[in-house]
Write an enzyme that holds these catalytic residues in place. Structure first.
Site, PDB file in Angstrom:
ATOM      1  N   ASP A 196       0.848  -1.196   0.000  1.00 27.34           N
ATOM      2  CA  ASP A 196       0.000   0.000   0.000  1.00 27.34           C
ATOM      3  C   ASP A 196       0.886   1.251   0.000  1.00 27.34           C
ATOM      4  O   ASP A 196       0.736   2.144  -0.831  1.00 27.34           O
ATOM      5  CB  ASP A 196      -0.920   0.001   1.232  1.00 27.34           C
ATOM      6  CG  ASP A 196      -1.685  -1.298   1.364  1.00 27.34           C
ATOM      7  OD1 ASP A 196      -2.558  -1.549   0.526  1.00 27.34           O
ATOM      8  OD2 ASP A 196      -1.388  -2.069   2.296  1.00 27.34           O
TER       9      ASP A 196
ATOM     10  N   GLU B 126       2.447  -6.720  -5.273  1.00 26.00           N
ATOM     11  CA  GLU B 126       2.013  -5.956  -6.448  1.00 26.00           C
ATOM     12  C   GLU B 126       3.122  -5.066  -6.985  1.00 26.00           C
ATOM     13  O   GLU B 126       3.510  -5.169  -8.153  1.00 26.00           O
ATOM     14  CB  GLU B 126       0.821  -5.104  -6.003  1.00 26.00           C
ATOM     15  CG  GLU B 126       0.163  -4.378  -7.103  1.00 26.00           C
ATOM     16  CD  GLU B 126      -1.227  -3.912  -6.713  1.00 26.00           C
ATOM     17  OE1 GLU B 126      -1.574  -2.808  -7.076  1.00 26.00           O
ATOM     18  OE2 GLU B 126      -1.977  -4.666  -6.051  1.00 26.00           O
TER      19      GLU B 126
HETATM   20  C1  LIG Z   1      12.137  -5.480   0.951  1.00 25.13           C
HETATM   21  C2  LIG Z   1      11.962  -4.079   0.445  1.00 25.13           C
HETATM   22  C3  LIG Z   1      10.810  -3.674  -0.173  1.00 25.13           C
HETATM   23  N1  LIG Z   1      10.673  -2.407  -0.640  1.00 25.13           N
HETATM   24  C4  LIG Z   1       9.424  -1.955  -1.253  1.00 25.13           C
HETATM   25  C5  LIG Z   1       9.210  -2.362  -2.688  1.00 25.13           C
HETATM   26  C6  LIG Z   1       7.702  -2.222  -2.791  1.00 25.13           C
HETATM   27  O1  LIG Z   1       7.378  -0.864  -3.051  1.00 25.13           O
HETATM   28  C7  LIG Z   1       7.204  -2.606  -1.403  1.00 25.13           C
HETATM   29  C8  LIG Z   1       6.630  -4.007  -1.356  1.00 25.13           C
HETATM   30  O2  LIG Z   1       5.367  -4.021  -1.911  1.00 25.13           O
HETATM   31  P1  LIG Z   1       4.805  -5.237  -2.777  1.00 25.13           P
HETATM   32  O3  LIG Z   1       5.827  -5.632  -3.741  1.00 25.13           O
HETATM   33  O4  LIG Z   1       3.501  -4.819  -3.323  1.00 25.13           O
HETATM   34  O5  LIG Z   1       4.649  -6.458  -1.781  1.00 25.13           O
HETATM   35  P2  LIG Z   1       3.936  -6.588  -0.344  1.00 25.13           P
HETATM   36  O6  LIG Z   1       3.662  -7.987  -0.153  1.00 25.13           O
HETATM   37  O7  LIG Z   1       4.786  -5.960   0.684  1.00 25.13           O
HETATM   38  O8  LIG Z   1       2.586  -5.788  -0.458  1.00 25.13           O
HETATM   39  C9  LIG Z   1       1.327  -6.427  -0.588  1.00 25.13           C
HETATM   40  O9  LIG Z   1       0.509  -5.778   0.339  1.00 25.13           O
HETATM   41  C10 LIG Z   1      -0.826  -6.246   0.337  1.00 25.13           C
HETATM   42  C11 LIG Z   1      -1.593  -5.511   1.408  1.00 25.13           C
HETATM   43  C12 LIG Z   1      -1.445  -6.041  -1.018  1.00 25.13           C
HETATM   44  O10 LIG Z   1      -2.732  -6.488  -1.032  1.00 25.13           O
HETATM   45  C13 LIG Z   1      -0.623  -6.816  -2.017  1.00 25.13           C
HETATM   46  O11 LIG Z   1      -1.172  -6.674  -3.297  1.00 25.13           O
HETATM   47  C14 LIG Z   1       0.790  -6.333  -1.978  1.00 25.13           C
HETATM   48  O12 LIG Z   1       0.846  -5.040  -2.516  1.00 25.13           O
HETATM   49  O13 LIG Z   1       8.331  -2.510  -0.543  1.00 25.13           O
HETATM   50  C15 LIG Z   1      11.711  -1.492  -0.518  1.00 25.13           C
HETATM   51  O14 LIG Z   1      11.591  -0.332  -0.941  1.00 25.13           O
HETATM   52  N2  LIG Z   1      12.859  -1.884   0.112  1.00 25.13           N
HETATM   53  C16 LIG Z   1      13.039  -3.144   0.612  1.00 25.13           C
HETATM   54  O15 LIG Z   1      14.105  -3.430   1.179  1.00 25.13           O
END
Ligand SMILES: Cc1cn([C@H]2C[C@H](O)[C@@H](COP(=O)(O)OP(=O)(O)O[C@H]3O[C@@H](C)[C@H](O)[C@@H](O)[C@H]3O)O2)c(=O)[nH]c1=O
Length: 365
Positions: A15, A268
């Site tokens: 999110d 996502e």
């Molecule tokens: C591990 C890591 C992630 N990130 C960021 C990348 C992404 O913007 C974010 C991770 O988001 P996602 O890839 O979407 O995976 P997520 O599993 O964390 O988020 C999920 O949350 C749920 C509530 C939603 O319903 C899902 O659709 C999905 O969006 O974290 C960093 O910036 N640095 C890091 O070290």
């Protein structure tokens, strides 16, 4: 224009991740952006230095807004409600009052979750009249991100591909203290995938050396729970070496994906970033109670033109089948890479999400 983005953190980081990227991109286009978020804690590592033009505001501060005392010019031109989070009533009231007073077109957009399923093209852009609360009488519209021209598209910053092309992989890995010795480099961002134990075991047994960069949080906890204390301490087991990455800012997360020969992504936002990286990728989809994610994964794999080996691997990784994932062979990796590159080419021929958002609100990008 003034943009207010409302974000409620449900769980994980998607999110905040999606909303932050959108806020940063709009501000980069010269927009004034306020990002209202109920739990900004993840932004401390995702976006430690913020971005010019983006004000991050704690959602609770919206209670202090007295809509009746604000000039219409202080109301948002575009109110973005991320994932149906129901924005603060005070800002909706501000929007409603401004619309009634100055006649300037203003927009309330419900930014939805990403999917490759056909319903996305059907529902993208549909109006939804509001009957209750401060916004009664207004109409919001659904904006569905997606993979085809008839959807809202995907977030992609201007110049992203040029940056990716100019990327210096060894220099970035060295700057992150990732001890890469030229072996197969794999990134891991996941929940607790049912296929993880089998895959760790396969990497451990070889045949080729692999360096697995494990991202912080649930991914790292999942891997650690499957290793002995001495393996965790040594950061190695058999042919597999492990590097525990701390939480890194979003641009470095992207660069991690640009660096690796195979990326495991989840949720996502990282899926989209994996697509921009263009390397072979495996997606752990966010699980839903009613198994709706089975159909969602199937639609994505079909859109990617995935070969049978990639479909099988996804089913095993996500626990949709009893099969255990086998290590992709070098030939399969080449094939998966070609599929990922083809998917990226298809997407690059389309407008980005921000460009479509501009058209949605009647502006040229
Ligand atoms: C591990 C890591 C992630 N990130 C960021 C990348 C992404 O913007 C974010 C991770 O988001 P996602 O890839 O979407 O995976 P997520 O599993 O964390 O988020 C999920 O949350 C749920 C509530 C939603 O319903 C899902 O659709 C999905 O969006 O974290 C960093 O910036 N640095 C890091 O070290």
């Amino acid at each position: 224009m003034r943009w207010d983005i409302f974000c409620k953190v449900i769980d994980n980081h998607g999110d905040a991740g999606v909303c932050w990227r959108l806020a940063r991109e709009l501000a980069g286009e010269g927009e004034q952006v306020r990002l209202w978020i109920d739990d900004p804690s993840a932004l401390s590592w995702m976006a430690p230095v913020g971005a010019p033009g983006v004000d991050v505001i704690h959602w609770r501060d919206a209670h202090d807004i007295d809509a009746a005392r604000l000039a219409p010019a202080q109301a948002p031109d575009v109110l973005i409600e991320a994932f149906g989070c129901e924005p603060a009533e005070a800002v909706i009231a501000q929007l409603a009052r401004a619309i009634s007073e100055d006649g300037v077109p203003r927009h309330w957009i419900n930014l939805e979750y990403l999917s490759a399923e056909p319903y996305v093209e059907r529902l993208h852009g549909l109006p939804s009249p509001v009957f209750r609360g401060a916004g009664a009488g207004l109409t919001k519209r659904f904006f569905y991100p997606g993979f085809t021209p008839a959807t809202g598209g995907l977030l992609r910053e201007h110049g992203l591909m040029a940056e990716r092309d100019a990327f210096d992989r060894p220099a970035w890995l060295a700057a992150q203290a990732i001890p890469w010795g030229g072996e197969r480099l794999v990134s891991l961002f996941c929940y607790e995938p049912p296929g993880l134990p089998a895959l760790l075991d396969a990497w451990r047994r070889g045949p080729e050396p692999t360096l697995l960069v494990v991202t912080a949080g649930r991914s790292s906890a999942a891997v650690r729970s499957l290793l002995s204390e001495s393996e965790v301490g040594a950061g190695a087991t058999g042919a597999l070496r492990l590097h525990w990455l701390p939480h890194v800012p979003q641009p470095d997360f992207d660069r991690l994906l640009w660096s690796c020969d195979l990326n495991f992504v989840r949720g996502e936002d990282s899926l989209v970033r994996g697509l921009w990286a263009g390397a072979p990728l495996v997606w752990q989809i966010y699980p839903q109670d009613d198994d709706a994610h089975h159909v969602k994964l199937g639609a994505f794999l079909e859109w990617m033109d995935s070969p049978a080996s990639l479909v099988r691997f996804h089913h095993a990784w996500n626990g949709f089948s009893d099969a255990t994932p086998h290590l992709p062979t070098p030939e399969e990796l080449v094939q998966w890479g070609a599929v990922a590159a083809g998917a990226r080419t298809k997407l690059l021929a389309q407008e980005s999400l921000a460009q479509r958002l501009y058209r949605f609100v009647g502006r040229k990008s």
